[in-house]
Write an enzyme that holds these catalytic residues in place. Structure first.
Site, PDB file in Angstrom:
ATOM      1  CG  ASP A  50      -1.899   1.129   1.230  1.00 44.44           C
ATOM      2  OD1 ASP A  50      -1.656   2.123   0.512  1.00 44.44           O
ATOM      3  OD2 ASP A  50      -2.906   1.035   1.951  1.00 44.44           O
ATOM      4  N   GLY A  78     -11.272   5.884 -11.119  1.00 45.93           N
ATOM      5  CA  GLY A  78     -12.441   5.273 -11.748  1.00 45.93           C
ATOM      6  C   GLY A  78     -13.049   6.214 -12.757  1.00 45.93           C
ATOM      7  CB  SER A 118      -5.973  12.867 -15.765  1.00 41.90           C
ATOM      8  OG  SER A 118      -7.253  13.102 -16.302  1.00 41.90           O
ATOM      9  CE1 TYR A 146      -7.946  10.417 -11.430  1.00 40.86           C
ATOM     10  CE2 TYR A 146      -8.609  11.756 -13.315  1.00 40.86           C
ATOM     11  CZ  TYR A 146      -7.905  10.687 -12.789  1.00 40.86           C
ATOM     12  OH  TYR A 146      -7.168   9.897 -13.632  1.00 40.86           O
ATOM     13  CG  ASN A 175     -12.059   9.230 -21.261  1.00 40.56           C
ATOM     14  OD1 ASN A 175     -12.281   8.831 -20.134  1.00 40.56           O
ATOM     15  ND2 ASN A 175     -12.571  10.343 -21.758  1.00 40.56           N
ATOM     16  CE  LYS A 189     -11.781   6.986 -16.898  1.00 40.08           C
ATOM     17  NZ  LYS A 189     -10.781   7.901 -17.427  1.00 40.08           N
ATOM     18  CE  LYS A 197     -24.814   1.343 -18.376  1.00 38.39           C
ATOM     19  NZ  LYS A 197     -25.544   2.561 -18.093  1.00 38.39           N
ATOM     20  NE  ARG A 280     -12.210  17.084 -20.851  1.00 34.70           N
ATOM     21  CZ  ARG A 280     -11.770  18.181 -20.225  1.00 34.70           C
ATOM     22  NH1 ARG A 280     -11.840  19.344 -20.769  1.00 34.70           N
ATOM     23  NH2 ARG A 280     -11.255  18.109 -18.997  1.00 34.70           N
TER      24      ARG A 280
HETATM   25  P1  NAD Z   1      -6.545   1.452 -12.476  1.00 41.11           P
HETATM   26  O1  NAD Z   1      -7.504   1.793 -11.383  1.00 41.11           O
HETATM   27  O2  NAD Z   1      -6.859   0.277 -13.340  1.00 41.11           O
HETATM   28  O3  NAD Z   1      -5.085   1.287 -11.900  1.00 41.11           O
HETATM   29  C1  NAD Z   1      -4.631   1.985 -10.786  1.00 41.11           C
HETATM   30  C2  NAD Z   1      -4.010   0.991  -9.834  1.00 41.11           C
HETATM   31  O4  NAD Z   1      -3.507   1.703  -8.678  1.00 41.11           O
HETATM   32  C3  NAD Z   1      -5.022  -0.040  -9.303  1.00 41.11           C
HETATM   33  O5  NAD Z   1      -4.622  -1.356  -9.624  1.00 41.11           O
HETATM   34  C4  NAD Z   1      -5.027   0.190  -7.810  1.00 41.11           C
HETATM   35  O6  NAD Z   1      -5.177  -0.978  -7.031  1.00 41.11           O
HETATM   36  C5  NAD Z   1      -3.650   0.833  -7.596  1.00 41.11           C
HETATM   37  N1  NAD Z   1      -3.628   1.534  -6.311  1.00 41.11           N
HETATM   38  C6  NAD Z   1      -4.581   2.351  -5.789  1.00 41.11           C
HETATM   39  N2  NAD Z   1      -4.241   2.736  -4.563  1.00 41.11           N
HETATM   40  C7  NAD Z   1      -3.039   2.163  -4.292  1.00 41.11           C
HETATM   41  C8  NAD Z   1      -2.192   2.177  -3.168  1.00 41.11           C
HETATM   42  N3  NAD Z   1      -2.520   2.847  -2.061  1.00 41.11           N
HETATM   43  N4  NAD Z   1      -1.032   1.477  -3.207  1.00 41.11           N
HETATM   44  C9  NAD Z   1      -0.707   0.761  -4.325  1.00 41.11           C
HETATM   45  N5  NAD Z   1      -1.481   0.703  -5.417  1.00 41.11           N
HETATM   46  C10 NAD Z   1      -2.637   1.396  -5.404  1.00 41.11           C
HETATM   47  O7  NAD Z   1      -6.417   2.780 -13.371  1.00 41.11           O
HETATM   48  P2  NAD Z   1      -5.774   2.980 -14.803  1.00 41.11           P
HETATM   49  O8  NAD Z   1      -6.887   3.289 -15.731  1.00 41.11           O
HETATM   50  O9  NAD Z   1      -4.823   1.904 -15.141  1.00 41.11           O
HETATM   51  O10 NAD Z   1      -4.977   4.340 -14.550  1.00 41.11           O
HETATM   52  C11 NAD Z   1      -3.567   4.376 -14.334  1.00 41.11           C
HETATM   53  C12 NAD Z   1      -3.130   5.810 -14.138  1.00 41.11           C
HETATM   54  O11 NAD Z   1      -3.510   6.588 -15.279  1.00 41.11           O
HETATM   55  C13 NAD Z   1      -3.777   6.497 -12.933  1.00 41.11           C
HETATM   56  O12 NAD Z   1      -2.875   7.387 -12.366  1.00 41.11           O
HETATM   57  C14 NAD Z   1      -4.930   7.258 -13.560  1.00 41.11           C
HETATM   58  O13 NAD Z   1      -5.331   8.347 -12.765  1.00 41.11           O
HETATM   59  C15 NAD Z   1      -4.308   7.698 -14.876  1.00 41.11           C
HETATM   60  N6  NAD Z   1      -5.306   7.984 -15.921  1.00 41.11           N
HETATM   61  C16 NAD Z   1      -6.080   7.000 -16.436  1.00 41.11           C
HETATM   62  C17 NAD Z   1      -7.026   7.303 -17.407  1.00 41.11           C
HETATM   63  C18 NAD Z   1      -7.910   6.245 -18.020  1.00 41.11           C
HETATM   64  O14 NAD Z   1      -8.730   6.577 -18.877  1.00 41.11           O
HETATM   65  N7  NAD Z   1      -7.806   4.982 -17.622  1.00 41.11           N
HETATM   66  C19 NAD Z   1      -7.173   8.624 -17.863  1.00 41.11           C
HETATM   67  C20 NAD Z   1      -6.368   9.612 -17.292  1.00 41.11           C
HETATM   68  C21 NAD Z   1      -5.419   9.283 -16.339  1.00 41.11           C
END
Ligand code: NAD
Length: 319
Positions: A50, A78, A118, A146, A175, A189, A197, A280
């Protein structure tokens, strides 16, 4: 052999990033609070830690001097449904991870650090507005907490980079979608939620979609996103850098694309829900300097994503 630490490696984008780093010949340690849900990690080593706790960030990087590169993708994260209902958790958990990871990396001598930001750092836009460049995130007016947390974490990473002479690379992701992304449970997302759905609905049925379908978005296929991360990390581009598919579509067009790929006839009922920003349009000029281009049109990416989600729906007998 180069060594990389990938945090958030149990999550969607980082899981794919680990695969890419392995293909590039790296030794990889993945860290997360959970293992990847849908297939084993390609990482050489995977630690459950963690990262809100400073000691765990140190452990992730231990022994000191082990890593050439750190990719920080862990976040409490999320889709809009989650972002609008978990402000406090996002601001606390993700900020703690970012504060403690950058501090541990800097003080343990990491010289090359990636942070996943992001486009939620930008203000809302109106349809038809010209492209926004990275510097236009200021004056800051993110639409949600966020985005504010990401902006703070960007600044913190840059401040540590300056003080500790670290190369900081920051991507502002649009995204992202693709196979092995969260598809149910409340954190999914829009592309995954709509695929689910449609997969759960019988031919001739109706799905409900939040909003009125007019919101404008860009959706980037995960392989393109990971390629952008890779190129950005190995470029000389300083400061935050947008990465996103230049194909902008309305939510209605996204829904139509998913329905088309499903081969079903599905009606759509728009209902009130947390949609997020209206529009966007971001410049990719900076990331284009690395030679990066989005290779997957939305139709191509949904063609690869829908069957995977349909399979998950079938496996969990939700069809
Ligand atoms: P995701 O939720 O699938 O992955 C994030 C991971 O971080 C998860 O597996 C979660 O368990 C882990 N995590 C959370 N809290 C934690 C902690 N305390 N210690 C260790 N691990 C922890 O999300 P993702 O879509 O793979 O996104 C990855 C990164 O990209 C993130 O920083 C997200 O904000 C950024 N991002 C994603 C998107 C998108 O569309 N998916 C868009 C913009 C930015």
């Amino acid at each position: 052999m180069k060594k990389a630490l990938v945090t958030g490696a149990g999550g969607f984008i980082a899981h794919h990033l680990v695969r890419r780093l392995k293909k590039e010949g790296y030794w990889v340690r993945g860290v997360d609070i959970k293992y990847p849900e849908y297939s084993p990690s390609a990482a050489d080593e995977f630690k459950i830690l963690d990262l809100r706790h400073p000691k765990n960030c140190e452990e992730a990087l231990s022994p000191p001097g082990s890593f050439d590169e750190v990719y920080q993708l862990a976040a409490d994260m999320g889709g809009m449904g989650f972002i609008h209902s978990a402000d406090c958790e996002i601001m606390r958990n993700s900020a703690l991870v970012n504060i403690n990871m950058i501090f541990a990396a800097a003080t343990l001598g990491i010289k090359h650090y990636f942070f996943s930001s992001s486009v939620c750092v930008y203000r809302d836009m109106k349809p038809g507005e010209p492209e926004m460049k990275e510097e236009e995130a200021y004056p800051a007016q993110p639409d949600n907490e966020y985005g504010w947390e990401k902006l703070y974490a960007e600044r913190m990473a840059l401040a540590y980079g300056k003080r500790y002479d670290m190369k900081i690379r920051i991507a502002r992701f649009q995204n992202c979608y693709g196979p092995e992304g969260t598809w149910d449970g409340g954190r999914e997302k829009a592309p995954a939620a709509i695929c689910r759905k449609v997969a759960q609905t019988a031919d001739g049925g109706t799905i409900e979609v939040w909003g009125d379908g007019s919101a404008v978005r860009s959706y980037t296929y995960v392989e393109d996103m990971v390629d952008g991360v890779w190129r950005l990390m190995h470029s000389e581009l300083e400061g935050p850098t947008n990465i996103g598919n230049p194909e902008y579509v309305t939510v209605q067009e996204l829904v139509d694309t998913v329905i088309q790929i499903s081969g079903k006839k599905i009606r759509v009922k728009y209902i009130p829900g947390p949609v997020g920003v209206q529009s966007r349009n971001f410049s990719n000029d900076k990331i284009y300097k690395t030679g990066w281009r989005a290779r997957f049109k939305l139709l191509d990416g949904i063609r690869l994503t829908y069957p995977w989600i349909e399979e998950q729906v079938r496996k969990t007998a939700k069809i």
